[in-house]
Design a protein around this motif. Structure first.
Motif, mmCIF file in Angstrom:
data_model
loop_
_atom_site.group_PDB
_atom_site.id
_atom_site.type_symbol
_atom_site.label_atom_id
_atom_site.label_comp_id
_atom_site.label_asym_id
_atom_site.label_seq_id
_atom_site.Cartn_x
_atom_site.Cartn_y
_atom_site.Cartn_z
ATOM 1 N N ASP A 1 -1.028 -3.159 9.376
ATOM 2 C CA ASP A 1 -0.457 -2.098 10.188
ATOM 3 C C ASP A 1 -1.590 -1.357 10.892
ATOM 4 O OD1 ASP A 1 1.500 -0.114 11.123
ATOM 5 O OD2 ASP A 1 2.736 -0.884 9.482
ATOM 6 N N ASP A 2 -1.260 -0.236 11.557
ATOM 7 C CA ASP A 2 -2.297 0.518 12.261
ATOM 8 C C ASP A 2 -3.326 1.107 11.301
ATOM 9 O OD1 ASP A 2 -1.136 -0.073 14.625
ATOM 10 O OD2 ASP A 2 -0.272 1.901 14.988
ATOM 11 N N ALA A 3 -2.906 1.396 10.083
ATOM 12 C CA ALA A 3 -3.803 1.936 9.070
ATOM 13 C C ALA A 3 -3.260 1.575 7.704
ATOM 14 C CB ALA A 3 -3.933 3.461 9.200
ATOM 15 N N ALA A 4 -4.132 1.618 6.712
ATOM 16 C CA ALA A 4 -3.719 1.367 5.332
ATOM 17 C C ALA A 4 -3.352 2.690 4.659
ATOM 18 C CB ALA A 4 -4.845 0.684 4.571
ATOM 19 N N VAL A 5 -2.643 2.581 3.547
ATOM 20 C CA VAL A 5 -2.318 3.754 2.747
ATOM 21 C C VAL A 5 -2.773 3.490 1.320
ATOM 22 C CG1 VAL A 5 -0.496 5.292 1.916
ATOM 23 C CG2 VAL A 5 -0.331 4.271 4.200
ATOM 24 N N VAL A 6 -3.624 4.391 0.809
ATOM 25 C CA VAL A 6 -4.168 4.258 -0.538
ATOM 26 C C VAL A 6 -3.865 5.534 -1.300
ATOM 27 C CG1 VAL A 6 -6.267 3.876 -1.903
ATOM 28 C CG2 VAL A 6 -6.029 2.789 0.345
ATOM 29 N N THR A 7 -3.414 5.408 -2.533
ATOM 30 C CA THR A 7 -3.100 6.592 -3.323
ATOM 31 C C THR A 7 -4.367 7.386 -3.630
ATOM 32 O OG1 THR A 7 -3.306 5.382 -5.402
ATOM 33 C CG2 THR A 7 -1.117 5.513 -4.416
ATOM 34 N N ALA A 8 -4.225 8.694 -3.781
ATOM 35 C CA ALA A 8 -5.338 9.578 -4.142
ATOM 36 C C ALA A 8 -4.828 10.572 -5.175
ATOM 37 C CB ALA A 8 -5.876 10.301 -2.912
ATOM 38 N N PRO A 9 -4.618 10.115 -6.417
ATOM 39 C CA PRO A 9 -4.024 10.966 -7.448
ATOM 40 C C PRO A 9 -4.792 12.259 -7.682
ATOM 41 C CG PRO A 9 -4.119 8.679 -8.172
ATOM 42 C CD PRO A 9 -4.921 8.768 -6.923
#
Length: 316
Positions: free
Chosen positions: A33-41
């Motif tokens: 996609d245009d950008a990734a999504v990574v969790t940041a707990p």
């Protein structure tokens, strides 16, 4: 004949590059996609970037594409570890000449993915473009897991200087390769694929380490940053840094001083840190010096007049 990147084209090249990247639980949305999504707990993200340029940081006749991938990932993952954080993700951008074989980029991708997987991280995206010089730029992200970041500025007089990992090996390998040799393999292998002590960074953070740094440019140069930022003096005890046999033998054969490799050689990505004097050093850490009032770095109580480390903008 292998297809070049120009023959493959950008979009098919990206598809071939990203198919090497597996997801981890931290990845909500990976490449595509245009950008990734990574969790940041933790609510905070540790981030760093490092660039490898062909001719400056690697040569294709010395290193395989996978080697370069491991090397590029390690340089960034070690920085995350030096902050006491857990690596979660990498992004990789590549500028490549049009005649570069496409399979070279696939080898690079496999090396990046393998090194990231070794610490439970994932490659989640990046960019490719045309460029005259083959250049690999990697950004790493990390999770502090609720702890404060470990910086370079917390060392105090009375602290113990400690080291995790090995130093001097990559410098020895570079010297061996520069003279046209390929052995000893232990040194050459260390130059091609560093072995940073990733877990040691988190262990140190859990044990109350005061300051820490990734030894990328040379031990003396990098602990000099701790000394400057913390406003202290640091002395290195060379009796705690014996010269390993492969390094000693190679130095004798090349007419070099192995002590210089230990004290000023970079790219092994060991971790150097200042611990409170009453702390039991975690497994894998060893005492190599002391922190006191004053300024600067000394070796065995004396000013060091030899090389201290690498500076990209100083002529050799």
């Amino acid at each position: 004949m292998s297809e070049t990147v120009a023959e493959v084209g950008e979009f098919r090249l990206i598809e071939r590059f990203t198919r090497h990247f597996a997801a981890t639980p931290a990845v909500v949305l990976g490449p595509g996609d245009d950008a990734a999504v990574v969790t940041a707990p933790d609510g905070r993200v540790v981030a760093c970037t490092d660039m490898l340029v062909e001719g400056n940081h690697f040569r294709r006749d010395w290193c395989s594409a996978a080697d370069v991938g491991h090397k590029a990932a390690a340089a960034n993952l070690a920085d995350i570890a030096s902050m006491g954080a857990r690596p979660t993700a990498l992004l990789a951008a590549v500028a490549a000449p049009q005649d570069l074989p496409a399979e070279w980029l696939e080898g690079l991708a496999s090396g990046l993915a393998a090194e990231a997987a070794a610490v439970g991280a994932a490659v989640v995206g990046g960019d490719t473009t045309r460029g005259e010089l083959l250049t690999v730029t990697v950004t790493a992200l990390g999770d502090l897991e609720g702890r404060e970041p470990v910086t370079r500025s917390g060392a105090k007089p009375g602290d113990v200087l400690a080291l995790a990992g090995r130093i001097g090996w990559a410098a020895g390998g570079l010297n061996v390769l520069s003279r046209g040799f390929r052995s000893p393999g232990a040194l050459v292998g260390a130059y091609r694929r560093p072995q940073p002590p990733y877990a040691a960074g988190r262990d140190a953070a859990l044990m109350g380490v005061r300051a820490m740094i990734d030894v990328s440019d040379g031990l003396l140069a990098d602990i000099g940053h701790i000394a400057d930022d913390s406003g202290v003096a640091i002395d290195v005890d060379t009796t705690a840094l014996p010269v390993p046999e492969p390094m000693r033998n190679a130095a004798e054969a090349l007419g070099a001083d192995a002590r210089n490799w230990l004290l000023s050689g970079g790219e092994d990505h060991a971790l150097a840190a200042a611990f409170p004097p009453d702390v039991l050093l975690p497994e894998g850490w060893r005492r190599i010096g002391t922190v006191s009032e004053g300024a600067g770095v000394t070796v065995d109580g004396h000013r060091w007049t030899g090389p201290t480390g690498w500076d990209h903008f100083v002529k050799e």
